[in-house]
Design a protein around this motif. Sequence first.
Motif, PDB file in Angstrom:
ATOM      1  N   ARG A   1       0.906  -1.387   0.014  1.00 31.67           N
ATOM      2  CA  ARG A   1       0.160   0.014  -0.082  1.00 31.67           C
ATOM      3  C   ARG A   1       0.887   1.367  -0.072  1.00 31.67           C
ATOM      4  NH1 ARG A   1      -2.926  -3.297   3.103  1.00 31.67           N
ATOM      5  NH2 ARG A   1      -2.165  -2.874   5.180  1.00 31.67           N
ATOM      6  N   ASN A   2       1.769   1.252   0.850  1.00 28.31           N
ATOM      7  CA  ASN A   2       2.683   2.578   0.983  1.00 28.31           C
ATOM      8  C   ASN A   2       3.724   2.616  -0.312  1.00 28.31           C
ATOM      9  OD1 ASN A   2       1.440   3.046   3.096  1.00 28.31           O
ATOM     10  ND2 ASN A   2       3.035   2.016   4.727  1.00 28.31           N
ATOM     11  N   THR A   3       4.515   1.528  -0.549  1.00 29.05           N
ATOM     12  CA  THR A   3       5.379   1.362  -1.793  1.00 29.05           C
ATOM     13  C   THR A   3       5.000   1.881  -3.078  1.00 29.05           C
ATOM     14  OG1 THR A   3       6.974   0.173  -0.601  1.00 29.05           O
ATOM     15  CG2 THR A   3       7.475   0.376  -2.702  1.00 29.05           C
ATOM     16  N   TRP A   4       3.703   1.261  -2.990  1.00 31.56           N
ATOM     17  CA  TRP A   4       2.910   1.581  -4.695  1.00 31.56           C
ATOM     18  C   TRP A   4       2.120   2.729  -4.356  1.00 31.56           C
ATOM     19  CZ3 TRP A   4       1.338  -4.235  -5.262  1.00 31.56           C
ATOM     20  CH2 TRP A   4       2.520  -5.185  -5.760  1.00 31.56           C
ATOM     21  N   LYS A   5       1.949   3.444  -3.531  1.00 24.47           N
ATOM     22  CA  LYS A   5       1.197   4.612  -3.248  1.00 24.47           C
ATOM     23  C   LYS A   5      -0.102   4.739  -3.515  1.00 24.47           C
ATOM     24  CE  LYS A   5       5.367   6.617  -2.692  1.00 24.47           C
ATOM     25  NZ  LYS A   5       5.731   6.705  -1.493  1.00 24.47           N
ATOM     26  N   LEU A   6      -0.831   3.541  -2.906  1.00 23.17           N
ATOM     27  CA  LEU A   6      -2.159   3.295  -3.171  1.00 23.17           C
ATOM     28  C   LEU A   6      -3.235   4.175  -2.461  1.00 23.17           C
ATOM     29  CD1 LEU A   6      -2.268  -0.637  -3.130  1.00 23.17           C
ATOM     30  CD2 LEU A   6      -2.199   0.684  -5.073  1.00 23.17           C
ATOM     31  N   TRP A   7      -2.729   4.796  -1.541  1.00 23.54           N
ATOM     32  CA  TRP A   7      -3.287   5.736  -0.667  1.00 23.54           C
ATOM     33  C   TRP A   7      -3.538   7.131  -1.192  1.00 23.54           C
ATOM     34  CZ3 TRP A   7      -6.089   3.865   3.213  1.00 23.54           C
ATOM     35  CH2 TRP A   7      -5.486   2.800   4.063  1.00 23.54           C
ATOM     36  N   THR A   8      -2.750   7.197  -2.337  1.00 19.08           N
ATOM     37  CA  THR A   8      -2.926   8.525  -3.079  1.00 19.08           C
ATOM     38  C   THR A   8      -3.824   8.480  -4.295  1.00 19.08           C
ATOM     39  OG1 THR A   8      -1.204   7.793  -4.953  1.00 19.08           O
ATOM     40  CG2 THR A   8      -0.435   9.181  -2.999  1.00 19.08           C
ATOM     41  N   HIS A   9      -4.458   7.396  -4.560  1.00 20.06           N
ATOM     42  CA  HIS A   9      -5.700   7.159  -5.498  1.00 20.06           C
ATOM     43  C   HIS A   9      -5.137   7.631  -6.803  1.00 20.06           C
ATOM     44  CE1 HIS A   9      -7.908   5.431  -2.009  1.00 20.06           C
ATOM     45  NE2 HIS A   9      -7.516   6.632  -1.623  1.00 20.06           N
ATOM     46  N   SER A  10      -3.969   7.925  -7.267  1.00 25.46           N
ATOM     47  CA  SER A  10      -3.786   8.483  -8.523  1.00 25.46           C
ATOM     48  C   SER A  10      -2.444   7.685  -9.179  1.00 25.46           C
ATOM     49  CB  SER A  10      -3.021   9.884  -8.214  1.00 25.46           C
ATOM     50  OG  SER A  10      -1.825   9.650  -7.365  1.00 25.46           O
ATOM     51  N   THR A  11      -2.131   6.603  -8.788  1.00 28.55           N
ATOM     52  CA  THR A  11      -1.379   5.683  -9.334  1.00 28.55           C
ATOM     53  C   THR A  11      -2.169   4.718 -10.319  1.00 28.55           C
ATOM     54  OG1 THR A  11      -1.636   3.800  -7.941  1.00 28.55           O
ATOM     55  CG2 THR A  11       0.246   5.347  -7.446  1.00 28.55           C
ATOM     56  N   PRO A  12      -1.309   4.406 -11.541  1.00 26.44           N
ATOM     57  CA  PRO A  12      -2.175   3.403 -12.454  1.00 26.44           C
ATOM     58  C   PRO A  12      -2.772   2.386 -11.735  1.00 26.44           C
ATOM     59  CG  PRO A  12       0.269   4.363 -13.207  1.00 26.44           C
ATOM     60  CD  PRO A  12       0.134   4.695 -11.820  1.00 26.44           C
ATOM     61  N   LEU A  13      -2.138   1.682 -10.850  1.00 27.09           N
ATOM     62  CA  LEU A  13      -2.657   0.520 -10.238  1.00 27.09           C
ATOM     63  C   LEU A  13      -3.976   1.003  -9.514  1.00 27.09           C
ATOM     64  CD1 LEU A  13      -2.399  -2.607  -9.692  1.00 27.09           C
ATOM     65  CD2 LEU A  13      -1.053  -1.667  -7.532  1.00 27.09           C
ATOM     66  N   SER A  14      -3.846   1.960  -8.822  1.00 22.66           N
ATOM     67  CA  SER A  14      -5.239   2.546  -7.944  1.00 22.66           C
ATOM     68  C   SER A  14      -6.442   2.690  -9.090  1.00 22.66           C
ATOM     69  CB  SER A  14      -4.810   3.799  -7.384  1.00 22.66           C
ATOM     70  OG  SER A  14      -4.104   3.488  -6.084  1.00 22.66           O
ATOM     71  N   LYS A  15      -5.849   3.382 -10.062  1.00 23.10           N
ATOM     72  CA  LYS A  15      -7.144   3.798 -11.098  1.00 23.10           C
ATOM     73  C   LYS A  15      -7.495   2.540 -11.849  1.00 23.10           C
ATOM     74  CE  LYS A  15      -5.174   8.386 -12.057  1.00 23.10           C
ATOM     75  NZ  LYS A  15      -4.567   9.295 -12.964  1.00 23.10           N
ATOM     76  N   TRP A  16      -6.567   1.500 -11.946  1.00 20.45           N
ATOM     77  CA  TRP A  16      -7.064   0.267 -12.510  1.00 20.45           C
ATOM     78  C   TRP A  16      -8.178  -0.304 -11.683  1.00 20.45           C
ATOM     79  CZ3 TRP A  16      -7.433  -4.748 -11.668  1.00 20.45           C
ATOM     80  CH2 TRP A  16      -7.734  -5.722 -12.853  1.00 20.45           C
TER      81      TRP A  16
END
Length: 160
Positions: free
Chosen positions: A91-106
């Motif tokens: 969650r932290n390394t892939w920046k999932l809390w920002t909701h702006s990464t490609p993975l979050s958006k996917w």
Amino acid sequence: MLDQQIRYFWATEHKWAKAYLFNYLKQEREKNSMIEYKIKSENQEWAKLPVDLDSAVVALKEVMPIDIDTKNIRVEQLRQNTIAFFGRSMRNTWKLWTHSTPLSKWFHNVGIYHPDDITGIIVERYVCDVYSLPFDLKKEVEKYRAYWKNLGRDPDFITK
């Protein structure tokens, strides 16, 4: 790759294995990090971050390869250990809390918004790969959305 000692400690659940594993992974991450991001001008360019479920599972396999001795680890035990050791880090390394990464958006496009739910689905897919079990993304999405509905929350507005 995880060496034989870590595989043994993981399988037998020695009390100090967690500290040893985290130390090992920290050293490996510093040597050859595949989950880095860099800032380019005002826009953030996410380099080498997973962009979808498949690439997230591949990234998790690089940190924790599937060649572990699965005969000694039950499915539920592997699921719990993976979430305990790597959930927060993902969650932290892939920046999932920002909701702006490609993975979050996917994941937002398939109806999953909370970072804990995202990592849960990634781990479930990883575990299914380890044991050659079928994985149904639609069923997983429905499970997490039903959880939030049962709490009286709208699953389309769950972020924290």
